[in-house]
Motif scaffolding. Sequence first.
Motif, short mmCIF file in Angstrom:
data_model
loop_
_atom_site.label_atom_id
_atom_site.label_comp_id
_atom_site.label_asym_id
_atom_site.label_seq_id
_atom_site.Cartn_x
_atom_site.Cartn_y
_atom_site.Cartn_z
N SER A 1 -2.15 17.84 5.70
CA SER A 1 -1.66 18.44 4.46
C SER A 1 -0.22 18.00 4.17
O SER A 1 0.16 17.83 3.01
N ILE A 2 0.57 17.82 5.22
CA ILE A 2 1.94 17.34 5.02
C ILE A 2 1.92 15.89 4.54
O ILE A 2 2.61 15.52 3.58
N ALA B 1 10.97 9.61 3.86
CA ALA B 1 9.62 9.89 4.35
C ALA B 1 9.58 9.82 5.87
O ALA B 1 8.98 10.67 6.52
N HIS C 1 11.14 5.44 -0.92
CA HIS C 1 11.61 6.59 -0.14
C HIS C 1 11.28 6.49 1.34
O HIS C 1 10.94 7.49 1.97
N VAL D 1 0.82 -1.22 0.00
CA VAL D 1 0.00 0.00 0.00
C VAL D 1 0.86 1.27 0.00
O VAL D 1 0.33 2.38 0.02
N LEU D 2 2.16 1.10 -0.02
CA LEU D 2 3.08 2.24 0.05
C LEU D 2 4.27 1.92 -0.85
O LEU D 2 4.73 0.78 -0.89
N SER D 3 4.74 2.92 -1.57
CA SER D 3 5.94 2.71 -2.37
C SER D 3 7.15 2.56 -1.44
O SER D 3 7.29 3.28 -0.46
N ARG E 1 -0.41 14.39 2.95
CA ARG E 1 -0.93 14.31 1.58
C ARG E 1 0.11 14.74 0.55
O ARG E 1 0.17 14.18 -0.55
N ALA E 2 0.93 15.74 0.93
CA ALA E 2 2.01 16.13 0.02
C ALA E 2 2.99 14.97 -0.13
O ALA E 2 3.45 14.65 -1.23
N PHE E 3 3.31 14.32 0.98
CA PHE E 3 4.18 13.14 0.92
C PHE E 3 3.53 12.01 0.12
O PHE E 3 4.20 11.26 -0.55
N TRP E 4 2.22 11.90 0.26
CA TRP E 4 1.54 10.77 -0.35
C TRP E 4 1.49 10.91 -1.87
O TRP E 4 1.95 10.04 -2.61
N ASP E 5 0.96 12.03 -2.33
CA ASP E 5 0.78 12.20 -3.77
C ASP E 5 2.08 12.59 -4.47
O ASP E 5 2.24 12.32 -5.66
N GLY E 6 2.98 13.24 -3.74
CA GLY E 6 4.21 13.68 -4.36
C GLY E 6 4.01 14.98 -5.12
O GLY E 6 2.88 15.39 -5.40
N LEU E 7 5.10 15.63 -5.44
CA LEU E 7 5.04 16.94 -6.08
C LEU E 7 5.31 16.86 -7.58
O LEU E 7 5.07 17.81 -8.31
N ALA E 8 5.83 15.73 -8.02
CA ALA E 8 6.13 15.59 -9.44
C ALA E 8 4.83 15.65 -10.24
O ALA E 8 3.85 15.00 -9.87
#
Lengths: 211, 211
Positions: free
Chosen positions: A180-181, A151, A147, A142-144, A183-190
Amino acid sequence: MGRKRDIEDEALLAAARAVFVKKGFSATTREIAARARISEAVIYQRHPTKADLFFAAMVPPDLDVDALFAPPRTRASGRASLESLALGIMEYFRKLVPVFLPLLNHPSFDFATFAHGRPDSPFGRLQRGLHERLDRLARDGVLSAAHLTGAALGLFSSLHFLAIVEKLHRHRIDDDAVRSIVRAFWDGLAPRVKRRGRGRHPAAHQRKRPG
Amino acid sequence: MGRKRDIEDEALLAAARAVFVKKGFSATTREIAARARISEAVIYQRHPTKADLFFAAMVPPDLDVDALFAPPRTRASGRASLESLALGIMEYFRKLVPVFLPLLNHPSFDFATFAHGRPDSPFGRLQRGLHERLDRLARDGVLSAAHLTGAALGLFSSLHFLAIVEKLHRHRIDDDAVRSIVRAFWDGLAPRVKRRGRGRHPAAHQRKRPG
């Protein structure tokens, strides 16, 4: 008698902790003696210096790692698991920071000892527990797994800092800021392909164009 | 004479800062007077209390926001831009933390005033600058716009905490640790489609299976 003495020791340390948390190391043993309803002489019989008393009193609060890092009973998404993990860690930091802040400012405070010195230090157990939990989520698919170290480090350190800010602001940080942090980690910024559907092996997906 | 007095004031504040950074607020005005080669009486003429001297001396180091958040001259990938941004912020926190740590432990320190009170506070400018830079990267299409607030908060707070740890450990944190956080933010933790190629609109992509 031994038991009574233990209770008195514990009461003295609790009084010292309350005073040091409120006033920092510059609090006087006189204030601590008054709060503990004993004489300063008794304090110095048990703790040769104020620094000895300080380091004996300012121990991190206990941490129930098993409860914090237990997998949820109901099946949750990876992101939901991470969010509840982060909120749980934040709750612990809320208890830790009032003790940690006066400690870290003491000139002879040694962070390495505090964090890792005792093998069962809550601080070390928290770091290991977080890493193991992320690793478990990655092995469950359920998690890549790419990283986990970054993370774990990013989550741990940002949540710890937020708890410091919260203490200094005397104002509770909203759970949504923590989420919010995550979710940023989850979806990524790329800017990249976004999958659709909720399953592990989505049949349909769509590329999201940047901009 | 006015100019000489200004120089003396600045020298006193620099001496006070050096002593407070080393010993915290419990440092004595006697030590500060000795370092500044003036009498304690002169200190108290200029700063009525030790706390006044402390807050006058412990100002955050100046921050060149324009240099820190300037877009790179050569075209860099979004991830590379974020990495150099994070390393630049980390450098600033390395200068800030020795001043920030003694400050945040003072009972009458007010974080809100420190962070946001003065409109040109380096702390506030850093937060705004980071957010604007991420926003710019998103508008340029090299960054997803979905989680700018969470990413800015997570980066800012985790880097600030790492700088605190570094100071307490008396050991420099490797740039790779900073990069590992940025990379976790960049790629995200969700097990999902991974794009191939380096362009903004990859023609080929492949789904990465979890596990």
